[in-house]
Design a protein around this motif. Structure first.
Motif, short mmCIF file in Angstrom:
data_model
loop_
_atom_site.label_atom_id
_atom_site.label_comp_id
_atom_site.label_asym_id
_atom_site.label_seq_id
_atom_site.Cartn_x
_atom_site.Cartn_y
_atom_site.Cartn_z
N ASP B 126 60.61 78.72 43.10
CA ASP B 126 61.56 78.12 44.04
C ASP B 126 61.09 78.31 45.47
O ASP B 126 60.51 79.34 45.82
N GLN B 331 58.37 72.37 42.27
CA GLN B 331 59.21 73.36 42.95
C GLN B 331 60.56 72.81 43.35
O GLN B 331 60.69 71.65 43.76
N GLN B 332 61.54 73.68 43.28
CA GLN B 332 62.89 73.35 43.71
C GLN B 332 63.20 74.13 44.98
O GLN B 332 62.80 75.29 45.12
#
Lengths: 339, 339
Positions: B126, B331-332
């Motif tokens: 993340d 990715q967040q």
């Protein structure tokens, strides 16, 4: 406690140095390198402190006489080197030299640049430079080393992550700065490898001189064995080290072994002027750019050249009793020779 | 050869990955980490290559199925991360967004910033951000990793020091950039941790796509599973990787494991315009700042927001046969929560 790194291999070998810098003892059985020690500081620092006490008491097994020339910078390379500009007198002078105004926000929002950290110089290693035309300058500074720092840390919390203090020679190539800053992305080629004092110390070693996250002692700089400056590092540091660490961590984590610098130590004159040379009764300077700017103001022309091949700079800090605290940065500028 | 790093400990564990990314085998008996391999590249790379051949041939002892989510960036942290801006179409657009002209010298003198390298993100980790107000953006890029590079190296010599190629997500906080650049020292808080593709490959793995120190393939970027861009990385890269490495080394040595980036991959439109979105038949973009600027130009107003918490970005590169070369950055963005 005082720690140092033997100049062996890329990351050196960790040693403990006696308070008076006369003797040392290996610490590789506790932590092989200073970087490793910082990554497990809570676990290893009590063991290092215990051996430091033995060394000072004269009963550490395997202790040997310290030769500062056998030392690398405490971290021969690091994963993070961020240098603030906490002495705004320096910032004002250097900007004046470029005919640039200093914005008011500089008093509340620290200036900081991201430095290269893959190849620091040893404290007595030659400064190799490609050309004298690049305007070779030294910058005497103080730096701290942290353990792991969380993102968005407050200055109060940041203070707890400061594990070691040392000195810096932040070598600068003044001739390359205006062109690089004009490009807008900050320094790169203008900031070649820095060197650090042979010894890094825990803040408690500084006693009363460590107050509010600042070192309240003069930084002594010699150029070719003549005293060039001994500005006080405490009073004119506008941002404390905890504030600088918090600034660096605003949007990112800092990994253990992060090095955060103060910027060039600089005092204005007590009369409010930019600061006088040592020869004129002032405290002098810790970089050539400042004296050159002052000459420009006082005499209408610059008299002091930047460093030439063969010139030496020495940077150290003494306590009020005259004891050398961090050992001596002592470097000569030489012409880079392709190997 | 293809190399990767298992996400274990601060520097991970070196593994070799099969050409098709399906399988892997440990390399820790040859070199414990990728950093260690780069420090002794001449000695260890033949052994790594031998095991890579065994792995591709199906007879490597201890081979296992590769799970890209178990990987960190190839170098989880590095001693040097310097990012160029070799795609001047990107530079022109971003500066246009700030109402800043691009100087003519940018066509001959590479723009490069010194990045933070102490805490890279894993490729599927993340992106923690303090605030959406910071203008969270991704930047799809390519980077190379070098061994030890001498000071003042020529581009011709620099080419020999490029050992590995990978992709980058150079996360940027656009809202913090104008204020930082106005201060004059370049990016710092505006450039939080970057992530890299799970797999780093030797240039020979790219075959004909590696020409003149550039990767001649499209970079594919998805935003929330919609294709956002697949700009060609070759034709509009004004400075090659050897030129960027030489620029970085002009006044300093680069230590083994130095990461040098290309800057955001960007193509102008064939008609000479700034480049169209994918939805309008263009190749799109590899950062949000560009589409926002194009919207400003075409529609008089920005329509695309910066990333919000919960948004995902995916960055990868396929060869002309559709094979994923470097694995996937995925990715967040999440809100940073103090621990």
């Amino acid at each position: 406690m005082k720690l140092a790194t033997l100049n062996k291999g890329r990351d050196g070998e960790l040693i403990i140095v006696s308070r008076d810098l006369s003797r040392a003892v290996s610490a590789v059985d506790i932590a092989p390198t200073l970087q490793a020690a910082l990554e497990s500081w809570e676990a290893v620092s009590p063991q290092l402190e215990e051996r430091y006490a033995q060394l000072n008491g004269g009963d550490a097994d395997g202790a040997f006489e310290l030769d500062q020339r056998a030392l690398h910078s405490p971290l021969p390379r690091a994963y993070q080197w961020a240098d603030g500009s906490a002495y705004l007198n320096h910032v004002q002078l250097v900007r004046q030299a470029r005919n640039a105004e200093m914005p008011e926000t500089f008093w509340t929002d620290p200036l900081m640049y991201q430095g290269g950290s893959d190849c620091f110089l040893a404290p007595t290693e030659d400064i190799e430079a490609v050309s004298e035309e690049h305007g070779i300058d030294f910058e005497g500074e103080i730096a701290v080393i942290t353990d792991d720092v969380p993102m968005a840390v407050t200055p109060e919390e940041a203070a707890k992550h400061i594990k070691l203090v040392m000195l810096v020679n932040d070598v600068s190539l003044r001739g390359l700065i205006p062109g690089e800053l004009a490009k807008g992305f900050g320094f790169f080629q203008a900031k070649p490898a820095s060197s650090f004092s042979p010894i890094a110390v825990t803040p408690d070693e500084l006693g009363d001189a460590w107050q509010e996250g600042k070192v309240h002692l003069p930084l002594t700089v010699h150029l070719n064995d003549e005293k060039f400056g001994e500005p006080e590092a405490g009073p004119d540091m506008i941002f404390s080290f905890p504030q600088l660490v918090a600034h660096a961590a605003k949007t990112r984590y800092l990994g253990a072994g992060a090095v955060i610098g103060s910027g060039t130590v600089s005092n204005p004159d007590p009369d409010g002027g930019p600061g006088k040379p040592v020869a004129d009764g002032g405290v002098g300077y810790s970089c050539l750019a400042e004296v050159r700017m002052v000459e420009q103001i006082l005499y209408g022309q610059v008299k002091t050249p930047f460093m030439r091949f063969g010139d030496r700079v020495r940077i150290e800090m003494f306590d009020r009793d005259g004891n050398n605290l961090f050992g001596t940065i002592d470097q000569q500028v030489v012409k880079y020779q392709p190997k």
